[in-house]
Scaffold this motif. Structure first.
Motif, mmCIF file in Angstrom:
data_model
loop_
_atom_site.group_PDB
_atom_site.id
_atom_site.type_symbol
_atom_site.label_atom_id
_atom_site.label_comp_id
_atom_site.label_asym_id
_atom_site.label_seq_id
_atom_site.Cartn_x
_atom_site.Cartn_y
_atom_site.Cartn_z
ATOM 1 N N LEU A 173 -11.651 14.947 -11.698
ATOM 2 C CA LEU A 173 -11.321 14.833 -10.282
ATOM 3 C C LEU A 173 -9.817 14.675 -10.086
ATOM 4 C CD1 LEU A 173 -14.088 12.296 -9.164
ATOM 5 C CD2 LEU A 173 -14.100 14.779 -8.853
ATOM 6 N N PRO A 174 -9.260 15.202 -9.006
ATOM 7 C CA PRO A 174 -7.835 14.969 -8.723
ATOM 8 C C PRO A 174 -7.566 13.479 -8.574
ATOM 9 C CG PRO A 174 -8.747 16.668 -7.295
ATOM 10 C CD PRO A 174 -9.911 16.045 -7.997
ATOM 11 N N PHE A 175 -6.415 13.032 -9.016
ATOM 12 C CA PHE A 175 -6.087 11.616 -8.924
ATOM 13 C C PHE A 175 -6.061 11.117 -7.482
ATOM 14 C CE2 PHE A 175 -4.098 11.595 -13.315
ATOM 15 C CZ PHE A 175 -5.102 10.806 -13.834
ATOM 16 N N LEU A 176 -5.858 12.021 -6.539
ATOM 17 C CA LEU A 176 -5.890 11.622 -5.142
ATOM 18 C C LEU A 176 -7.262 11.074 -4.751
ATOM 19 C CD1 LEU A 176 -3.837 14.370 -3.245
ATOM 20 C CD2 LEU A 176 -3.233 11.970 -3.610
ATOM 21 N N ALA A 177 -8.306 11.477 -5.505
ATOM 22 C CA ALA A 177 -9.658 10.994 -5.217
ATOM 23 C C ALA A 177 -9.855 9.559 -5.664
ATOM 24 C CB ALA A 177 -10.681 11.888 -5.904
ATOM 25 N N GLY A 232 0.273 9.241 -5.583
ATOM 26 C CA GLY A 232 0.482 10.598 -5.109
ATOM 27 C C GLY A 232 1.320 11.422 -6.070
ATOM 28 N N LYS A 233 2.326 10.782 -6.660
ATOM 29 C CA LYS A 233 3.161 11.474 -7.655
ATOM 30 C C LYS A 233 2.354 11.803 -8.900
ATOM 31 C CE LYS A 233 7.493 9.363 -6.095
ATOM 32 N NZ LYS A 233 8.553 8.384 -6.403
ATOM 33 N N TRP A 234 1.540 10.857 -9.345
ATOM 34 C CA TRP A 234 0.687 11.124 -10.516
ATOM 35 C C TRP A 234 -0.272 12.274 -10.216
ATOM 36 C CZ3 TRP A 234 -1.100 5.460 -12.025
ATOM 37 C CH2 TRP A 234 0.021 4.735 -12.444
ATOM 38 N N ALA A 235 -0.747 12.331 -8.986
ATOM 39 C CA ALA A 235 -1.736 13.342 -8.601
ATOM 40 C C ALA A 235 -1.184 14.755 -8.658
ATOM 41 C CB ALA A 235 -2.270 13.045 -7.198
ATOM 42 N N ILE A 236 0.142 14.914 -8.558
ATOM 43 C CA ILE A 236 0.730 16.260 -8.663
ATOM 44 C C ILE A 236 1.437 16.457 -9.997
ATOM 45 C CG2 ILE A 236 0.959 16.545 -6.177
ATOM 46 C CD1 ILE A 236 3.929 15.839 -6.430
ATOM 47 N N GLN A 240 3.524 14.266 -11.666
ATOM 48 C CA GLN A 240 4.748 13.499 -11.955
ATOM 49 C C GLN A 240 4.349 12.188 -12.652
ATOM 50 O OE1 GLN A 240 7.183 13.051 -8.428
ATOM 51 N NE2 GLN A 240 6.989 15.211 -7.878
ATOM 52 N N ILE A 241 3.905 12.341 -13.885
ATOM 53 C CA ILE A 241 3.265 11.236 -14.600
ATOM 54 C C ILE A 241 4.237 10.205 -15.157
ATOM 55 C CG2 ILE A 241 1.190 12.545 -15.187
ATOM 56 C CD1 ILE A 241 2.442 13.147 -17.889
ATOM 57 N N ASP A 242 5.512 10.455 -15.050
ATOM 58 C CA ASP A 242 6.489 9.475 -15.540
ATOM 59 C C ASP A 242 6.981 8.549 -14.431
ATOM 60 O OD1 ASP A 242 6.503 10.330 -18.263
ATOM 61 O OD2 ASP A 242 7.650 12.095 -17.640
ATOM 62 N N ALA A 243 6.403 8.701 -13.242
ATOM 63 C CA ALA A 243 6.746 7.817 -12.120
ATOM 64 C C ALA A 243 6.052 6.468 -12.290
ATOM 65 C CB ALA A 243 6.325 8.459 -10.802
ATOM 66 N N SER A 244 6.668 5.411 -11.727
ATOM 67 C CA SER A 244 6.080 4.067 -11.806
ATOM 68 C C SER A 244 6.516 3.249 -10.591
ATOM 69 C CB SER A 244 6.515 3.362 -13.087
ATOM 70 O OG SER A 244 7.912 3.119 -13.082
ATOM 71 N N ASN A 245 5.880 2.096 -10.418
ATOM 72 C CA ASN A 245 6.243 1.163 -9.342
ATOM 73 C C ASN A 245 7.231 0.140 -9.859
ATOM 74 O OD1 ASN A 245 4.634 1.866 -7.007
ATOM 75 N ND2 ASN A 245 2.857 1.277 -8.211
ATOM 76 N N GLY A 246 8.480 0.211 -9.437
ATOM 77 C CA GLY A 246 9.464 -0.828 -9.728
ATOM 78 C C GLY A 246 9.402 -1.448 -11.103
ATOM 79 N N GLY A 247 9.574 -0.662 -12.138
ATOM 80 C CA GLY A 247 9.571 -1.199 -13.492
ATOM 81 C C GLY A 247 8.200 -1.384 -14.096
ATOM 82 N N GLY A 248 7.168 -0.939 -13.390
ATOM 83 C CA GLY A 248 5.804 -1.060 -13.898
ATOM 84 C C GLY A 248 5.447 0.078 -14.838
ATOM 85 N N GLU A 249 4.144 0.259 -15.010
ATOM 86 C CA GLU A 249 3.638 1.244 -15.962
ATOM 87 C C GLU A 249 3.632 2.638 -15.349
ATOM 88 O OE1 GLU A 249 -0.117 1.324 -19.108
ATOM 89 O OE2 GLU A 249 -0.283 0.218 -17.224
ATOM 90 N N ASP A 250 4.042 3.627 -16.126
ATOM 91 C CA ASP A 250 4.020 5.000 -15.616
ATOM 92 C C ASP A 250 2.653 5.631 -15.877
ATOM 93 O OD1 ASP A 250 4.024 6.273 -18.274
ATOM 94 O OD2 ASP A 250 6.127 5.668 -18.385
ATOM 95 N N LYS A 273 0.814 -1.220 0.000
ATOM 96 C CA LYS A 273 0.000 0.000 0.000
ATOM 97 C C LYS A 273 0.845 1.268 0.000
ATOM 98 C CE LYS A 273 -3.861 2.206 2.391
ATOM 99 N NZ LYS A 273 -4.833 2.088 3.513
ATOM 100 N N LYS A 274 1.891 1.307 0.814
ATOM 101 C CA LYS A 274 2.705 2.517 0.922
ATOM 102 C C LYS A 274 3.327 2.882 -0.426
ATOM 103 C CE LYS A 274 6.540 4.543 3.537
ATOM 104 N NZ LYS A 274 7.542 4.312 4.617
ATOM 105 N N GLU A 275 3.896 1.891 -1.098
ATOM 106 C CA GLU A 275 4.548 2.157 -2.391
ATOM 107 C C GLU A 275 3.517 2.541 -3.449
ATOM 108 O OE1 GLU A 275 7.631 -0.044 -5.519
ATOM 109 O OE2 GLU A 275 7.154 -0.977 -3.588
#
Length: 391
Positions: free
Chosen positions: A323-327, A262-266, A268-278, A254-256
């Motif tokens: 809606l914000p992605f945080l939602a 959270g990064k996408w919500a501000i 930072q759309i090129d962020a991803s989880n450990g080699g996953g999809e950005d 959950k944390k990761e």
């Protein structure tokens, strides 16, 4: 049941309970007598004062107590059995479903399709074992739906079939269904389509019917029933690839996962989880899917069914509502829920780096980011009343 029968049963049970209680008192006294603790001896003395003396004289050992208790039970059970009425449905139930009554008419009160739009029924797949065990289930894991998932898919098909049978004016029934390339979405679409073609509401018979289809791999799908949905696979509907956390316990991941969202919500759309999809890729897939589904709906009956995934649907619903992605984490998407959106055939919306989905003026999205999606109206979200007893 005869009005005297409850009284008879109560009296018999009370008598049996008294015999057992008296027996247990003797066992308790004998246990206490063997204890060297004064407090337990005092408790036993107090307890013994309430024991029937006549009964104590007759019982001299644990073996006799057990024999008498067993004899009392043997004597009482036939009497209780005779006092109870026999019903035809007293046998063990063979129903696959619970007694709760689902609202299979849940789609019949939808408003007419918005003028200038087509309608898309966006559904989540049925439950898998990963869902049940609370494991992260992205694009890298590909399980089948489980038994509960089949029941949910049957209910989905039954609800859609009611829409078809009702012939409600201005609610064009879809003849085409699309699903992601993942097995859980494909199987859900197939089970739902079988129910649409079958058009009956005997749930146990429907479950056996679907099980027979899934357990007979050589049975061609389109030869099972006529009037099923024509099904097609659409890659843009696939679940998000969560990278290295795919398959992990949700609590551990959950944390990761929330950090990435959270990064996408501000922005930072090129962020991803450990080699996953950005995030950029996810947004582009959602936009493509909306255009593809719109076109398929327009080319057929004005509506289409699509079976996809939870996280993907949350992103899509945020995007079309601004809606914000945080939602996204607050948007519920239960297994086999139904979302209804009307998509404009002409109007489009341009998502920019300063759009509300990225937090507006605080967005850190690339300055040149632009994404077009068709304008859409959310008519219903997370409809689950057809799933009563299965969630």
């Amino acid at each position: 049941m005869h009005r005297m029968q409850p009284l008879i049963i109560f009296a018999l049970l009370a008598a049996s309970a008294h015999a057992f209680s008296s027996s247990s008192k003797v066992l308790f006294r004998e246990h206490v007598a063997s204890s060297s603790h004064a407090s337990f001896s005092e408790m036993a003395a107090h307890h013994d004062s309430n024991v029937d003396d006549s009964f104590d004289k007759k019982v001299s050992s644990r073996r006799e107590v057990i024999k008498k208790t067993a004899a009392a039970s043997t004597f009482m059970l036939p009497l209780i059995s005779q006092a109870l009425p026999v019903y035809a449905n007293d046998e063990a139930s063979t129903s696959y479903f619970t007694e709760e009554k689902p609202n299979l008419d849940c789609l019949l009160n939808l408003p007419p399709i918005t003028p200038g739009c087509v309608r898309i029924y966006l559904c989540r797949h049925g439950q898998t074992e990963n869902n049940r065990l609370r494991l992260v289930q992205g694009a890298r894991v590909n399980p089948s739906i489980n038994g509960t998932g089949r029941k949910q898919a049957i209910r989905l098909g039954e609800a859609l079939s009611r829409l078809k049978q009702s012939r409600v004016e201005n609610l064009e029934f879809p003849k085409l269904g699309l699903h992601s390339t993942l097995l859980r979405a494909q199987e859900t679409a197939e089970a739902a389509s079988l129910m649409i073609g079958r058009g009956t509401y005997d749930e146990d018979a429907n479950y056996d019917y679907v099980r027979k289809y899934f357990d007979t791999p050589t049975l061609p799908f389109m030869e099972v029933e006529r009037d099923t949905l024509k099904l097609m696979s659409e890659p843009s509907l696939a679940e998000i690839d969560f990278g290295s956390i795919d398959g992990k316990d949700v609590k551990e991941a959950k944390k990761e996962m929330m950090s990435t969202f959270g990064k996408w919500a501000i922005g930072q759309i090129d962020a991803s989880n450990g080699g996953g999809e950005d995030g950029r890729s996810v947004l582009q897939r959602v936009a493509k899917a909306l255009f593809v589904l719109r076109q398929y709906a327009s080319d057929t009956t004005g509506s289409v069914v699509a079976v996809t995934h939870s996280a993907y649907l949350r992103v899509l619903l945020c995007l079309v509502q601004g809606l914000p992605f945080l939602a996204a984490k607050t948007i519920e998407q239960k297994n086999c829920c139904i979302n209804v959106i009307d998509v404009s055939m002409k109007e489009v919306v341009t998502i920019t780096n300063k759009s509300s989905v990225f937090g507006g003026l605080l967005s850190q999205a690339p300055a040149d980011f632009r994404l077009q999606i068709p304008k859409a109206y959310v008519i219903r979200q997370n409809e689950i009343s057809h799933l009563e007893g299965l969630l």
